[in-house]
Scaffold this active site. Structure first.
Site, PDB file in Angstrom:
ATOM      1  N   TYR A   1      16.264   7.367   4.285  1.00  0.00           N
ATOM      2  CA  TYR A   1      17.056   7.411   3.102  1.00  0.00           C
ATOM      3  C   TYR A   1      16.680   6.307   2.068  1.00  0.00           C
ATOM      4  CZ  TYR A   1      19.130  10.283   6.477  1.00  0.00           C
ATOM      5  OH  TYR A   1      19.545  11.228   7.693  1.00  0.00           O
TER       6      TYR A   1
ATOM      7  N   ARG B   1      21.052   2.632  -1.049  1.00  0.00           N
ATOM      8  CA  ARG B   1      21.991   2.591   0.097  1.00  0.00           C
ATOM      9  C   ARG B   1      23.158   1.045  -0.415  1.00  0.00           C
ATOM     10  NH1 ARG B   1      21.349   1.820   4.572  1.00  0.00           N
ATOM     11  NH2 ARG B   1      22.850   3.376   5.404  1.00  0.00           N
TER      12      ARG B   1
ATOM     13  N   CYS C   1      20.259  -1.342 -15.317  1.00  0.00           N
ATOM     14  CA  CYS C   1      21.399  -1.661 -16.300  1.00  0.00           C
ATOM     15  C   CYS C   1      22.413  -1.307 -15.629  1.00  0.00           C
ATOM     16  CB  CYS C   1      21.102  -1.157 -17.832  1.00  0.00           C
ATOM     17  SG  CYS C   1      19.571  -1.648 -18.380  1.00  0.00           S
ATOM     18  N   GLU C   2      22.929  -1.553 -14.616  1.00  0.00           N
ATOM     19  CA  GLU C   2      24.094  -1.438 -13.940  1.00  0.00           C
ATOM     20  C   GLU C   2      24.461  -2.525 -12.928  1.00  0.00           C
ATOM     21  OE1 GLU C   2      25.675   1.773 -13.318  1.00  0.00           O
ATOM     22  OE2 GLU C   2      24.031   3.231 -14.277  1.00  0.00           O
TER      23      GLU C   2
ATOM     24  N   GLU D   1      18.557  16.613  15.725  1.00  0.00           N
ATOM     25  CA  GLU D   1      18.078  16.662  14.627  1.00  0.00           C
ATOM     26  C   GLU D   1      18.111  15.110  14.091  1.00  0.00           C
ATOM     27  OE1 GLU D   1      19.853  20.694  12.621  1.00  0.00           O
ATOM     28  OE2 GLU D   1      20.946  18.874  12.434  1.00  0.00           O
ATOM     29  N   PRO D   2      17.560  14.298  14.817  1.00  0.00           N
ATOM     30  CA  PRO D   2      17.276  12.871  14.315  1.00  0.00           C
ATOM     31  C   PRO D   2      16.775  12.487  13.208  1.00  0.00           C
ATOM     32  CG  PRO D   2      15.912  13.107  16.037  1.00  0.00           C
ATOM     33  CD  PRO D   2      16.554  14.435  15.814  1.00  0.00           C
ATOM     34  N   GLY D   3      17.351  11.755  12.183  1.00  0.00           N
ATOM     35  CA  GLY D   3      16.522  11.167  11.265  1.00  0.00           C
ATOM     36  C   GLY D   3      16.337   9.727  11.224  1.00  0.00           C
ATOM     37  N   ARG D   4      17.479   9.080  10.721  1.00  0.00           N
ATOM     38  CA  ARG D   4      17.328   7.575  10.862  1.00  0.00           C
ATOM     39  C   ARG D   4      16.826   6.983  12.065  1.00  0.00           C
ATOM     40  NH1 ARG D   4      21.230   5.151   7.696  1.00  0.00           N
ATOM     41  NH2 ARG D   4      22.621   6.906   8.089  1.00  0.00           N
TER      42      ARG D   4
HETATM   43  N1  LLP Z   1      21.444  17.006  10.843  1.00  0.00           N
HETATM   44  C1  LLP Z   1      22.036  17.200   9.764  1.00  0.00           C
HETATM   45  C2  LLP Z   1      22.661  18.569   9.415  1.00  0.00           C
HETATM   46  C3  LLP Z   1      22.413  16.213   8.730  1.00  0.00           C
HETATM   47  O1  LLP Z   1      23.114  16.552   7.705  1.00  0.00           O
HETATM   48  C4  LLP Z   1      21.725  15.064   8.979  1.00  0.00           C
HETATM   49  C5  LLP Z   1      22.165  13.713   7.995  1.00  0.00           C
HETATM   50  C6  LLP Z   1      20.800  14.575   9.899  1.00  0.00           C
HETATM   51  C7  LLP Z   1      20.773  15.706  10.946  1.00  0.00           C
HETATM   52  C8  LLP Z   1      20.206  13.362  10.187  1.00  0.00           C
HETATM   53  O2  LLP Z   1      20.965  12.548  10.470  1.00  0.00           O
HETATM   54  P1  LLP Z   1      20.611  10.961  10.947  1.00  0.00           P
HETATM   55  O3  LLP Z   1      19.928  11.218  12.525  1.00  0.00           O
HETATM   56  O4  LLP Z   1      19.841  10.465   9.990  1.00  0.00           O
HETATM   57  O5  LLP Z   1      21.908  10.141  10.909  1.00  0.00           O
HETATM   58  N2  LLP Z   1      22.242   9.035   3.028  1.00  0.00           N
HETATM   59  C9  LLP Z   1      22.947   8.377   4.211  1.00  0.00           C
HETATM   60  C10 LLP Z   1      22.848   9.445   5.416  1.00  0.00           C
HETATM   61  C11 LLP Z   1      23.108  10.834   4.973  1.00  0.00           C
HETATM   62  C12 LLP Z   1      22.965  11.444   6.223  1.00  0.00           C
HETATM   63  C13 LLP Z   1      22.851  13.071   5.850  1.00  0.00           C
HETATM   64  N3  LLP Z   1      22.685  14.028   7.017  1.00  0.00           N
HETATM   65  C14 LLP Z   1      22.439   7.067   4.329  1.00  0.00           C
HETATM   66  O6  LLP Z   1      21.774   6.520   3.610  1.00  0.00           O
HETATM   67  O7  LLP Z   1      23.131   6.485   5.233  1.00  0.00           O
END
Ligand code: LLP
Length: 419
Positions: A370, A312, A341-342, A273-276
């Site tokens: 994000y 972030r 305003c913070e 489950e990659p996001g970033r």
């Molecule tokens: N799977 C699950 C269950 C998750 O909770 C997350 C992210 C991912 C996959 C994807 O993770 P990644 O590959 O993107 O690291 N807002 C924060 C990051 C929060 C991540 C939440 N969960 C930031 O800006 O650094």
């Protein structure tokens, strides 16, 4: 690899001059490179080719429909955490059997909708949630698949707000409790526990915590198989770190080399489950300098993007590189701050930033993940537009908000209108 590079001292996204985008579409503006997005997905898929995993892009990182569609078109599944994300996934035509659903707080309506749509499985985060999913599935006379999210209790070197695999975090189920649940699995007639899930945190730059977590889960799989419990899937979550500053994260290939042998031994179908990793360096945020303010102690560069556009830095003290769209050789220490305003409204603090003038543009780098997805309307600011550069062309993938959008759902009670 990323496609935001200087040519003749000007910043380009692929072959498009970024300043042209800023002038045409205004600022603040998110700019994405399609080539970078695809490259990251393909790199991961190639690195793990021998396992042929289902790569479910984590929608929360950037949920713009165009980003989702681009990834779904090249074979990605989606990792969702809400009914809203489910709607997005279906909107872009993601096959339901490529959708996995995590979250510690799924509502009855969200669960029912996901069952109706036939998603691959839920990642279940507690026993009460399992009981509830079983009840809702029973009401529909269905047997549905779930994976248990394990909290493997591993130490991860990342910001404390984004670790998720420590036992003190709200996520997942500890190994002992998961064992007990699996032993009584026959009590839940309307769910089939078909897999395990882990996600230990985000922006993890080293392989060791992933290896430690996967080893723990592998031992657990062996332990339950002795009890005659077989599974189909192992979902290893996301979390791979990227370069924001001077990090040296493991490449997709090194990551794959480290964990593939362990994963193969499980014999299970692997989900990730990659996001970033996919979208982080595929996007930047463009902002314009409004004022240069010098106080007796400091220089502030005041820009038209704030913490509502990119939270972030304010939330995690996160570092994003800041560069001018036209290279400037001189730098000066300054805080880069927004109009909100913070005092927490900053994009960079005490940083050597190019000596920009009013009207110049800056790019806040690595803002694809994000960034927009965590943006808000705080201070009634209109959320930014988003554009994607692809195949030599520019596509607006989100229009800039207008004042009407801000007030769309608000109502003034009648008695206030007739005093
Ligand atoms: N799977 C699950 C269950 C998750 O909770 C997350 C992210 C991912 C996959 C994807 O993770 P990644 O590959 O993107 O690291 N807002 C924060 C990051 C929060 C991540 C939440 N969960 C930031 O800006 O650094």
């Amino acid at each position: 690899m990323h496609e935001f590079l200087y040519k003749n001292n000007q910043l380009y996204c692929e072959n498009i001059l970024v300043e042209r985008l800023a002038k045409t579409y205004g600022s603040p503006l998110y700019v994405y490179s399609y080539a970078t997005l695809v490259d990251h997905f393909v790199k991961l898929r190639n690195a793990f080719a021998s396992l042929d995993p289902l790569i479910c892009y984590s929608v929360k990182a950037n949920s713009n429909l165009a980003i989702l569609k681009a990834l779904v078109n090249i074979g990605a599944g989606l990792d969702i955490v809400s009914g809203g994300e489910l709607s997005r996934a279906l909107e872009v035509g993601c096959p339901a059997k490529k959708i996995v659903y995590a979250s510690v707080g799924k509502t009855d309506q969200e669960i029912a909708k996901a069952i109706n749509k036939g998603i691959l499985f839920f990642n279940v985060e507690s026993l009460p949630e399992l009981v509830n999913i079983n009840r809702i599935a029973r009401g529909k006379n269905k047997v549905i698949k779930v994976a248990i999210r394990i909290n493997p209790d591993v130490e991860v070197k990342t910001h404390k707000f984004i670790t998720t695999g420590k036992i003190t975090n709200k996520f997942g189920i500890d190994l002992n409790s998961a064992y007990k649940i699996l032993l009584m699995r026959n009590k839940f007639k309307n769910v089939c526990i078909c897999g395990l899930h882990i996600h230990i945190g985000s922006q993890i730059t080293q392989g060791a915590p992933f290896v430690a977590a996967i080893k723990k889960v592998s031992n657990f799989i062996n332990k339950i198989s002795l009890k005659g419990i077989g599974l189909e899937y192992l979902n290893i979550g996301g979390g791979m770190g990227i370069i924001y500053d001077n990090e040296n994260p493991q490449s997709a290939q090194i990551y794959a080399n480290q964990i593939t042998p362990l994963l193969k031994k499980t014999g299970l179908k692997i989900i990730m489950e990659p996001g970033r990793f996919i979208v982080g360096n595929a996007g930047i945020l463009i902002t314009k300098v409004l004022y240069i303010k010098k106080t007796p102690k400091k220089k502030f560069i005041i820009v038209d993007a704030g913490m509502n556009d990119l939270i972030r830095p304010a939330l995690y003290g996160a570092y994003h590189n800041v560069v001018p769209l036209r290279k400037i050789s001189q730098t000066e220490k300054a805080d880069l701050v927004g109009p909100i305003c913070e005092s927490g409204d900053f994009l960079a603090k005490a940083r050597n930033i190019a000596k920009v003038k009013v009207g110049d543009y800056l790019a806040v780098m690595s803002a694809g993940a994000y960034g927009f997805s965590m943006s808000s309307n705080y201070n009634s600011r209109l959320r930014a537009a988003e554009v994607m550069v692809a195949r030599g062309k520019i596509f607006v993938i989100r229009k800039r908000e207008v004042a009407r959008d801000l007030m769309r759902n608000e109502l003034i009670p009648g008695f206030l209108s007739k005093p």
